[in-house]
Scaffold this motif. Structure first.
Motif, short mmCIF file in Angstrom:
data_model
loop_
_atom_site.label_atom_id
_atom_site.label_comp_id
_atom_site.label_asym_id
_atom_site.label_seq_id
_atom_site.Cartn_x
_atom_site.Cartn_y
_atom_site.Cartn_z
N THR A 74 0.83 -1.20 0.00
CA THR A 74 0.00 0.00 0.00
C THR A 74 0.87 1.25 0.00
OG1 THR A 74 -1.77 -1.16 1.15
CG2 THR A 74 -1.79 1.25 1.27
N GLU A 75 1.92 1.24 0.80
CA GLU A 75 2.83 2.40 0.84
C GLU A 75 3.56 2.56 -0.48
OE1 GLU A 75 2.87 4.88 2.97
OE2 GLU A 75 1.19 3.75 3.78
N LEU A 76 3.99 1.47 -1.08
CA LEU A 76 4.67 1.54 -2.37
C LEU A 76 3.75 2.12 -3.44
CD1 LEU A 76 6.56 -1.82 -2.13
CD2 LEU A 76 7.65 0.43 -2.36
N ALA A 77 2.47 1.78 -3.36
CA ALA A 77 1.51 2.28 -4.34
C ALA A 77 1.31 3.79 -4.23
CB ALA A 77 0.17 1.56 -4.16
N ARG A 78 1.63 4.36 -3.07
CA ARG A 78 1.49 5.80 -2.89
C ARG A 78 2.54 6.57 -3.69
NH1 ARG A 78 1.84 7.58 2.65
NH2 ARG A 78 0.69 9.39 1.99
N ALA A 104 13.68 1.90 -1.66
CA ALA A 104 14.89 2.50 -2.23
C ALA A 104 14.76 2.64 -3.75
CB ALA A 104 16.12 1.68 -1.87
N ALA A 105 14.12 1.68 -4.40
CA ALA A 105 13.90 1.75 -5.84
C ALA A 105 13.03 2.95 -6.21
CB ALA A 105 13.28 0.45 -6.36
N GLN A 106 12.20 3.40 -5.26
CA GLN A 106 11.38 4.60 -5.47
C GLN A 106 12.06 5.85 -4.92
OE1 GLN A 106 7.53 4.10 -3.59
NE2 GLN A 106 6.74 2.92 -5.32
N GLN A 107 13.30 5.70 -4.50
CA GLN A 107 14.05 6.79 -3.87
C GLN A 107 13.40 7.25 -2.58
OE1 GLN A 107 14.58 9.65 -7.03
NE2 GLN A 107 16.19 8.44 -7.96
N ARG A 108 12.85 6.27 -1.86
CA ARG A 108 12.25 6.52 -0.55
C ARG A 108 13.06 5.74 0.48
NH1 ARG A 108 6.08 5.10 -0.99
NH2 ARG A 108 6.05 5.93 1.12
#
Length: 133
Positions: free
Chosen positions: A32-36, A69-73
């Motif tokens: 869910t967080e990744l989808a944000r 990390a792949a989302q730079q988060r």
């Protein structure tokens, strides 16, 4: 498990055991967080009420760390029990996970004020304890 959102990031609060039977809840919260998306900010896992973590729990945290990390988060851990910190130290994961004394410290870590706007800049975890020469 409870997920809350605030301006500084998302908090996933763990309770009880993080093991083979319960990691699915963390996986769902992580998805869910990744989808944000990448602009959603850091994810903090509140471990204050965590009583146990096995290898499947560690693996799930590591996968979430990599996916963010792949989302730079970033993934930060707050209020991690001593037994889990010891596990991280023994496996070298203390060099991977950013561990903070509590959730508030984890949420504000890597934040600096710039022109009235908070910018998130995480430094890599600092080595603790032993050094390899």
């Amino acid at each position: 498990m409870q997920v809350t959102h605030e301006a500084r990031g998302a908090v996933i609060a763990l309770r009880g055991e993080l093991d083979f039977e319960s990691v699915v809840q963390l996986e769902e919260a992580g998805a869910t967080e990744l989808a944000r998306g990448r602009d959603a900010g850091p994810v903090v896992v509140d471990c204050a009420a965590l009583s146990f973590c096995d290898s499947s729990g560690v693996g799930t945290l590591l996968r979430l760390f990599q996916e963010l990390a792949a989302q730079q988060r970033v993934l930060r851990l707050g209020a991690v029990p001593h037994s889990v910190v010891r596990l991280f130290t023994q496996t070298g994961l203390d060099q991977v996970f950013a561990v903070y004394k509590d959730v508030d410290e984890a949420l504000t870590a890597g934040t600096r004020q710039r022109d009235g706007v908070a910018a998130h800049v995480d430094e890599p975890p600092r080595p603790k304890g032993r050094q390899v020469i």
